[in-house]
Design an enzyme around this catalytic site. Sequence first.
Site, mmCIF file in Angstrom:
data_model
loop_
_atom_site.group_PDB
_atom_site.id
_atom_site.type_symbol
_atom_site.label_atom_id
_atom_site.label_comp_id
_atom_site.label_asym_id
_atom_site.label_seq_id
_atom_site.Cartn_x
_atom_site.Cartn_y
_atom_site.Cartn_z
ATOM 1 N N LYS A 63 -9.809 13.048 8.046
ATOM 2 C CA LYS A 63 -9.548 13.055 9.127
ATOM 3 C C LYS A 63 -9.546 13.885 10.596
ATOM 4 O O LYS A 63 -9.333 14.604 10.224
ATOM 5 C CB LYS A 63 -8.836 12.141 9.817
ATOM 6 C CG LYS A 63 -8.424 10.347 8.302
ATOM 7 C CD LYS A 63 -6.792 10.555 8.829
ATOM 8 C CE LYS A 63 -6.445 9.227 7.765
ATOM 9 N NZ LYS A 63 -7.138 8.309 8.163
ATOM 10 N N ARG A 91 -7.166 -0.549 1.068
ATOM 11 C CA ARG A 91 -8.071 -2.187 0.308
ATOM 12 C C ARG A 91 -8.572 -1.604 -0.822
ATOM 13 O O ARG A 91 -8.708 -2.422 -1.535
ATOM 14 C CB ARG A 91 -9.483 -2.436 1.008
ATOM 15 C CG ARG A 91 -10.616 -1.231 1.028
ATOM 16 C CD ARG A 91 -11.230 -1.665 2.199
ATOM 17 N NE ARG A 91 -10.612 -0.911 3.964
ATOM 18 C CZ ARG A 91 -10.707 -1.730 4.969
ATOM 19 N NH1 ARG A 91 -12.161 -2.016 5.415
ATOM 20 N NH2 ARG A 91 -10.152 -0.778 5.599
ATOM 21 N N LYS A 101 1.073 -0.472 -0.018
ATOM 22 C CA LYS A 101 0.289 -0.112 -0.225
ATOM 23 C C LYS A 101 0.790 1.559 0.089
ATOM 24 O O LYS A 101 1.802 1.440 0.694
ATOM 25 C CB LYS A 101 -0.862 0.114 1.604
ATOM 26 C CG LYS A 101 -1.484 1.331 1.385
ATOM 27 C CD LYS A 101 -2.483 1.353 2.779
ATOM 28 C CE LYS A 101 -3.073 2.710 2.658
ATOM 29 N NZ LYS A 101 -3.927 2.715 4.330
#
Length: 460
Positions: free
Chosen positions: A240, A314, A228
Amino acid sequence: MKPSFADHSAKALPLTLLVPEEVPVWIETQDVRTRAWVEASSFAGAIGQALVIPGPDGAPVAALAGYGTQAQRQRGRYALAAAVPALGNATYRIVAGLPDDHAEEEALGWLLAGYVFDRYKTQTPAKARLIAPDGVDARRVEVLAAAEAFTRDLINTPAADMGPEALEAAARGLADEFGAQCDVTVGEALLEQNFPMIHAVGRAASQAPRLIDFSWGQSGPQLVLVGKGVCFDTGGLNLKPGASMGLMKKDMGGAANVLGLARMIMALDLPLRLRVLIPAVENAIDGKAFRPQDILTSRKGLTVEINNTDAEGRLVLADALALADEGAPDLIISMATLTGAARVAVGPDLAPFYSTQPGLANALRTSSKTTADPVWELPFWDVYEPMIEPGIADLDNAPSGGQAGSITAALFLRRFVEAAPYVHFDIYGWNPNAAPARPKGGAMQGARAILDALPEMLDL
């Protein structure tokens, strides 16, 4: 500068390692001057203690390092490295007290203790150096230490200097060093080459998203490493909070770890065919950012409902894993700083992993113990499969409820691997507190355990 041992011809001080019960016995064998010096000190053989012993003219002639009790050594790693900061910048040769079965670990720990992230420093203090202990494969240990320093440097570099372009440059540099072939697909070409989720995650950033793909080796089983490479993660439109964004330069820690592992494999010339895939993006915000409730179609054809743009890792991994699986390699390993749930489960020191085959997991557990590289298996728990199926699409990138977050992320990734055995690491990639041989900052996790397990995993 790559970590290295001192030359065997170098002038070196003799270094003796002592456990607490050996200290008074050792003192009794010394001359009056040395005995008085040691007795006047507080040296008791504890981990982290060191004592330089002067000669008649005041110049150092020897040194002691505490090796602690067996119970203390079992609670940590790199006991000798704890003493390195107190040994100054001299060169040492271990003459007694180093157990043969821990010699490589302690030698590696010494080299790792010398690491300094000095890219932005004008001065770097000199560190104590070590002549490789007898019986230690010095070159192998230096390869391991150099790979870890390389990984740490990548993670520690701020995102302003380690965006997708710089990560690509690091991968190309590594490929060039070892004669590997490196190809990179950038920007709109990702759509043309059918990597739609990598493109969607990275399209809002100032630096275009890209897929780094390099290959090395001409024969042997094929290993594909997928890392990643989210060079900074704002969370996207699901922004965030500031406290959670503070360490997001490390969100490319999976890429840094697979590059470090690749460096070790190539430097040691393992008899295999290696492929490294890194989706390199920045999860940023502008008018092109992907949105909550969007439905993305992956390279594999599976559709994904976006229920949180902060679950982007992901997504980029999925396209890369689908590509890896198309070649039906002998083994696929992914590494990612993927979920906070993994850290809640096992803390920052353990590298949790998932495996589709028990034999792979057993090999990693065994190698973990011999490499001072702790890993811990978590399950691909099939009962949770419905949690990643939202109904409106094939998959949900962020199941509601917050339970089993690391497992559901691993199950999501497993949907993109069908033709090959698969191991997934959900690492932290960061030492929040300094420890022997592990300064605060970027960390290599699981890579040495993988390296040591590869002969069994791939039948090399």
